[in-house]
Scaffold this active site. Structure first.
Site, PDB file in Angstrom:
ATOM      1  N   HIS A 122       0.866  -1.173   0.000  1.00  0.00           N
ATOM      2  CA  HIS A 122       0.000   0.000   0.000  1.00  0.00           C
ATOM      3  C   HIS A 122       0.901   1.220   0.000  1.00  0.00           C
ATOM      4  O   HIS A 122       2.023   1.181   0.513  1.00  0.00           O
ATOM      5  CB  HIS A 122      -0.868  -0.035   1.264  1.00  0.00           C
ATOM      6  CG  HIS A 122      -1.935   1.009   1.335  1.00  0.00           C
ATOM      7  ND1 HIS A 122      -1.663   2.324   1.634  1.00  0.00           N
ATOM      8  CD2 HIS A 122      -3.283   0.940   1.171  1.00  0.00           C
ATOM      9  CE1 HIS A 122      -2.784   3.019   1.657  1.00  0.00           C
ATOM     10  NE2 HIS A 122      -3.790   2.206   1.369  1.00  0.00           N
ATOM     11  N   ASP A 199       2.878  -4.047   8.490  1.00  0.00           N
ATOM     12  CA  ASP A 199       1.665  -3.299   8.195  1.00  0.00           C
ATOM     13  C   ASP A 199       0.500  -4.270   8.390  1.00  0.00           C
ATOM     14  O   ASP A 199       0.240  -5.121   7.559  1.00  0.00           O
ATOM     15  CB  ASP A 199       1.723  -2.783   6.757  1.00  0.00           C
ATOM     16  CG  ASP A 199       0.399  -2.230   6.250  1.00  0.00           C
ATOM     17  OD1 ASP A 199      -0.583  -2.195   7.028  1.00  0.00           O
ATOM     18  OD2 ASP A 199       0.343  -1.843   5.072  1.00  0.00           O
ATOM     19  N   GLN A 202      -4.674  -4.980   7.158  1.00  0.00           N
ATOM     20  CA  GLN A 202      -5.582  -6.037   6.723  1.00  0.00           C
ATOM     21  C   GLN A 202      -5.508  -7.266   7.629  1.00  0.00           C
ATOM     22  O   GLN A 202      -6.504  -7.966   7.816  1.00  0.00           O
ATOM     23  CB  GLN A 202      -5.260  -6.457   5.282  1.00  0.00           C
ATOM     24  CG  GLN A 202      -5.417  -5.347   4.264  1.00  0.00           C
ATOM     25  CD  GLN A 202      -6.847  -4.846   4.157  1.00  0.00           C
ATOM     26  OE1 GLN A 202      -7.805  -5.593   4.322  1.00  0.00           O
ATOM     27  NE2 GLN A 202      -6.989  -3.557   3.887  1.00  0.00           N
ATOM     28  N   LYS A 225     -10.893  -1.019  10.364  1.00  0.00           N
ATOM     29  CA  LYS A 225     -10.918  -2.286   9.638  1.00  0.00           C
ATOM     30  C   LYS A 225     -11.185  -3.465  10.568  1.00  0.00           C
ATOM     31  O   LYS A 225     -11.220  -4.617  10.133  1.00  0.00           O
ATOM     32  CB  LYS A 225      -9.602  -2.487   8.879  1.00  0.00           C
ATOM     33  CG  LYS A 225      -9.367  -1.429   7.798  1.00  0.00           C
ATOM     34  CD  LYS A 225      -8.047  -1.645   7.085  1.00  0.00           C
ATOM     35  CE  LYS A 225      -7.691  -0.481   6.178  1.00  0.00           C
ATOM     36  NZ  LYS A 225      -8.468  -0.425   4.941  1.00  0.00           N
ATOM     37  N   CYS A 363      -4.663   2.074  -3.799  1.00  0.00           N
ATOM     38  CA  CYS A 363      -3.458   2.701  -3.223  1.00  0.00           C
ATOM     39  C   CYS A 363      -2.247   1.791  -3.364  1.00  0.00           C
ATOM     40  O   CYS A 363      -1.441   1.642  -2.439  1.00  0.00           O
ATOM     41  CB  CYS A 363      -3.682   3.071  -1.762  1.00  0.00           C
ATOM     42  SG  CYS A 363      -4.906   4.372  -1.517  1.00  0.00           S
TER      43      CYS A 363
END
Length: 405
Positions: A122, A199, A202, A225, A363
């Site tokens: 991303h 990261d 998700q 999220k 993105c």
């Protein structure tokens, strides 16, 4: 499946509404999840019962707000298996968490040192490191992906060297749904004495997170999220690394002492949390975690796997449709392109049928260039989605395909 999805859906007010005269089919969960009533109630309760600034007030409301706010930090720490709750730093989301770390790394990097990222990043986990390398004179190296959308782990190991100072990679690709073997890759990077950031934007909503087991130095994610509010996120950092981390913002709360000539900084977590925090957001995120923990994670995974399996089956039966990303290990994300149709047109026509998906480059422009596509249409599934909604998605796709032919 042992989840009672019908009962779960009843807890999400927005899922009861219509869009363009059709029942809402919400399949944009990788962008943001909807909020259960428990989270909405937690936000309302904070603002109606104990709205006050934390840590500073000499009155009852402030004390109560502080208790709820710090209890939320402990809830997060327990959820991700942090060693201590001071390792949980509140941010506005994953992007701020990555920037906080990158700002500190940029001050420590030297010319000749290297930062590793992947082709599936991303922008928030690419541009930050790109800019950190530009400021410091370090070199950014990019680990390629395989044709099926999985990470080329052989190349990851090959690119690691004694010059590798930092590795930052996604737990799960937001564009493809690919799950990366982060524990294995972290161990390899740590063997080179590199710091490692994950990261987790998700990853946090798809299975248990144990930062101690992963072995990384930093893990960042966003509350929205994970069925929580927008505007709240978490940066977890290993205490020994984080306690001396370069300050990010200065202002109130993070100060130990101050004069007109100089200032000193407080202890974790305060030293990295300047200003009035998103108190309601933190409390709402804790409510989301508490809500989610009533369900067995294996049941959630089985449900999402079944949804993806049905979607993949129907996709393979749809003329002119190509799935983008075939990694063996992936979550409930189906990215696809339709012959002769721009992703934006697909999204527009599905929206007219009450079906919400995401379209574009997600993105991840360099990844789209690597895949040689302008972007994709992306359906992403979670706990409250149903097999019937998957069927409606493909009914909608087939209608769109005929209209665009």
């Amino acid at each position: 499946m042992s989840l009672n999805v019908a009962q779960i859906r009843e807890q999400f007010p927005i899922l009861q509404r219509q869009v363009n005269g059709k029942p809402l089919v919400y399949l944009d969960n990788a962008a943001t999840t909807q909020k259960p009533q428990a989270v909405i109630d937690a936000l309302t309760d904070y603002y109606t019962q104990c709205n006050a600034n934390v840590h500073r007030g000499a009155h009852y409301l402030s004390d109560e707000a502080t208790r709820r706010y710090e209890a939320a930090r402990k809830t997060v720490a327990d959820y991700i298996h942090a060693n201590r709750q001071e390792e949980v730093i509140w941010t506005s989301g994953t992007t701020e968490g990555i920037n906080l770390v990158a700002n500190g790394v940029a001050q420590r990097l030297k010319p000749g040192e290297e930062v590793l990222v992947t082709e599936m990043e991303h922008h928030a986990n690419l541009v930050t490191w790109q800019q950190a390398c530009k400021r410091s004179g370090a070199t950014l190296k990019v680990v390629p992906i395989n044709e099926d959308g999985s990470l080329n782990t052989e190349q990851f190991h090959a690119l690691l060297s004694e010059n590798t100072a930092f590795v930052s990679m996604p737990h799960i690709s937001n564009a493809l749904g690919t799950i990366n073997p982060i524990k294995e890759l972290t161990a390899a990077a740590k063997a080179k004495d590199a710091l490692v950031m994950i990261d987790g934007a998700q990853g946090v909503a798809h299975g248990a997170i144990d930062v101690q087991d992963i072995g990384c130095d930093f893990y960042a994610f966003s509350g929205h999220k994970l069925f929580g509010p927008t505007g709240i996120g978490v940066l977890w950092g290993c205490y020994e690394v984080l306690k001396d981390w370069p300050i990010w913002l200065v202002g109130g709360e993070m100060i130990a002492t101050v004069s007109y000539q100089d200032a000193t900084w407080g202890e974790l977590p305060n030293r990295l949390e300047a200003g009035t925090p998103n108190i309601a957001g933190a409390i709402g995120l804790a409510a989301a975690i508490n809500w989610l923990q009533q369900f067995n994670k294996a049941d959630i995974l089985a449900h999402e796997t079944a949804l993806l399996a049905r979607a993949t089956q129907l996709a393979e039966q749809t003329d002119g449709l190509t799935i983008v990303g075939h990694a063996d290990n992936k979550i409930g994300v189906l990215s696809f392109i339709l012959e002769g149709a721009h992703p934006a047109d697909i999204g527009f026509l599905l929206d007219k049928q009450g079906i919400a998906i995401r379209t574009g480059d997600h993105c991840a422009q360099p990844l789209m260039k690597r895949l040689k596509v302008p972007g994709t249409a992306r359906a992403s599934f979670t706990i409250y989605n149903t097999l019937d909604e998957v069927d409606k998605l493909f009914e909608g796709i087939n209608k769109a395909r005929l209209m665009l032919a």
